[in-house]
Write a protein that holds these residues in place. Sequence first.
Motif, short mmCIF file in Angstrom:
data_model
loop_
_atom_site.label_atom_id
_atom_site.label_comp_id
_atom_site.label_asym_id
_atom_site.label_seq_id
_atom_site.Cartn_x
_atom_site.Cartn_y
_atom_site.Cartn_z
N MET A 1 -24.39 0.08 14.12
CA MET A 1 -25.59 0.06 13.73
C MET A 1 -26.56 -0.71 12.68
O MET A 1 -26.02 0.20 11.70
N PRO A 2 -27.67 -0.62 12.76
CA PRO A 2 -28.20 -0.99 10.68
C PRO A 2 -28.01 0.42 10.50
O PRO A 2 -28.66 1.78 11.69
N LEU A 3 -29.19 0.31 9.12
CA LEU A 3 -29.55 1.68 9.25
C LEU A 3 -30.55 2.39 9.08
O LEU A 3 -31.68 1.59 9.88
N LEU A 4 -30.88 3.10 9.16
CA LEU A 4 -32.44 4.23 9.81
C LEU A 4 -33.42 3.45 8.86
O LEU A 4 -34.06 2.99 7.90
N THR A 5 -33.73 3.10 10.65
CA THR A 5 -35.38 2.35 9.72
C THR A 5 -36.61 2.95 9.66
O THR A 5 -37.28 2.83 9.42
N LEU A 108 -28.62 10.12 5.74
CA LEU A 108 -29.32 10.41 7.01
C LEU A 108 -29.38 8.85 7.08
O LEU A 108 -29.36 8.45 7.93
N MET A 109 -29.82 8.07 6.01
CA MET A 109 -29.89 7.09 6.37
C MET A 109 -28.17 6.28 6.82
O MET A 109 -28.17 5.22 7.48
N ALA A 110 -27.31 6.48 6.61
CA ALA A 110 -26.25 5.84 6.78
C ALA A 110 -25.39 7.11 7.84
O ALA A 110 -24.47 6.34 8.75
N GLN A 111 -26.35 8.24 8.60
CA GLN A 111 -25.26 8.47 9.21
C GLN A 111 -25.19 8.09 11.11
O GLN A 111 -24.01 7.52 11.76
N HIS A 112 -26.24 6.90 11.21
CA HIS A 112 -25.78 6.26 12.41
C HIS A 112 -25.47 4.52 12.17
O HIS A 112 -26.04 3.73 13.20
N ALA A 113 -25.18 4.34 11.00
CA ALA A 113 -24.69 3.19 10.32
C ALA A 113 -23.02 2.91 10.08
O ALA A 113 -23.50 2.71 8.83
N PRO A 114 -22.45 2.97 10.59
CA PRO A 114 -21.36 3.32 10.35
C PRO A 114 -20.61 1.39 9.56
O PRO A 114 -21.31 0.29 9.95
N GLY A 115 -19.77 1.82 8.45
CA GLY A 115 -20.44 0.07 7.58
C GLY A 115 -21.32 -0.18 6.62
O GLY A 115 -20.91 -1.27 5.73
N GLN A 116 -21.99 0.82 6.98
CA GLN A 116 -23.76 0.52 6.12
C GLN A 116 -23.70 1.15 5.41
O GLN A 116 -24.37 1.60 4.11
N ALA A 150 -15.68 5.47 3.00
CA ALA A 150 -16.49 4.84 2.75
C ALA A 150 -18.12 5.10 1.79
O ALA A 150 -18.58 4.54 1.40
N MET A 151 -17.77 6.92 2.04
CA MET A 151 -19.51 7.30 1.73
C MET A 151 -19.17 7.60 0.66
O MET A 151 -19.96 7.25 -0.64
N LEU A 152 -18.21 7.25 -0.18
CA LEU A 152 -17.59 7.85 -1.59
C LEU A 152 -17.74 6.31 -1.94
O LEU A 152 -18.27 6.25 -3.35
N ARG A 153 -17.10 5.08 -1.58
CA ARG A 153 -17.46 4.06 -1.96
C ARG A 153 -18.79 3.84 -2.44
O ARG A 153 -19.26 3.63 -3.50
#
Length: 184
Positions: A1-5, A108-116, A150-153
């Motif tokens: 999914m994309p980042l929080l829009t 919040l922006m990454a919550q629904h965007a694994p890999g982003q 991934a969040m820490l990276r």
Amino acid sequence: MPLLTHKVTICGIPELPLHCAAGVSHVLSIIDTHEPRPPALDGYAGIDHELIRFDDIVAEYPGFEACTQAHIVKVLAFGERVHADPTGHVLVHCHAGISRSTAAAAILMAQHAPGQEEAAFLKLLGMRKHGWPNTRMVEFADQLLKRDGAMLRGLLAYRRALIEAKPHLSEVVRNIGRGHELPA
């Protein structure tokens, strides 16, 4: 999914009155344990507001309340409500708009965007001129979201980009006792 829009705004307590008329639909307040509720929040009546209290520290210290996983569970629950309203405008604030609020906004922006995750943190560069997201918050979010580092990276990529653009901030970070967070 994309980042929080959603539109995301980050600020500190002194800036809260500047955003009252900006069509904000959700406010996430993260303030010190003993900080009074900012009176400026009265200007945001009738919206989804979450107030979370912990001190801006990145480790356990006597006399302070550090962020816990339970606090980040509340941030993520707020994020679920935000996600359910795709046209929302999210305001995230802490005391100064530098550490807790920037960490929460990236979460919040990454919550629904694994890999982003990296993209979420790098987006902060255009949102706040000198944020330094709270590492402890990001560590808990990484665990709770099962992102395997991934969040820490993403946080590290952000810090590298920020210090490259503004090398003088390295000294500021050292002076506030968080030099161990500087990228190698």
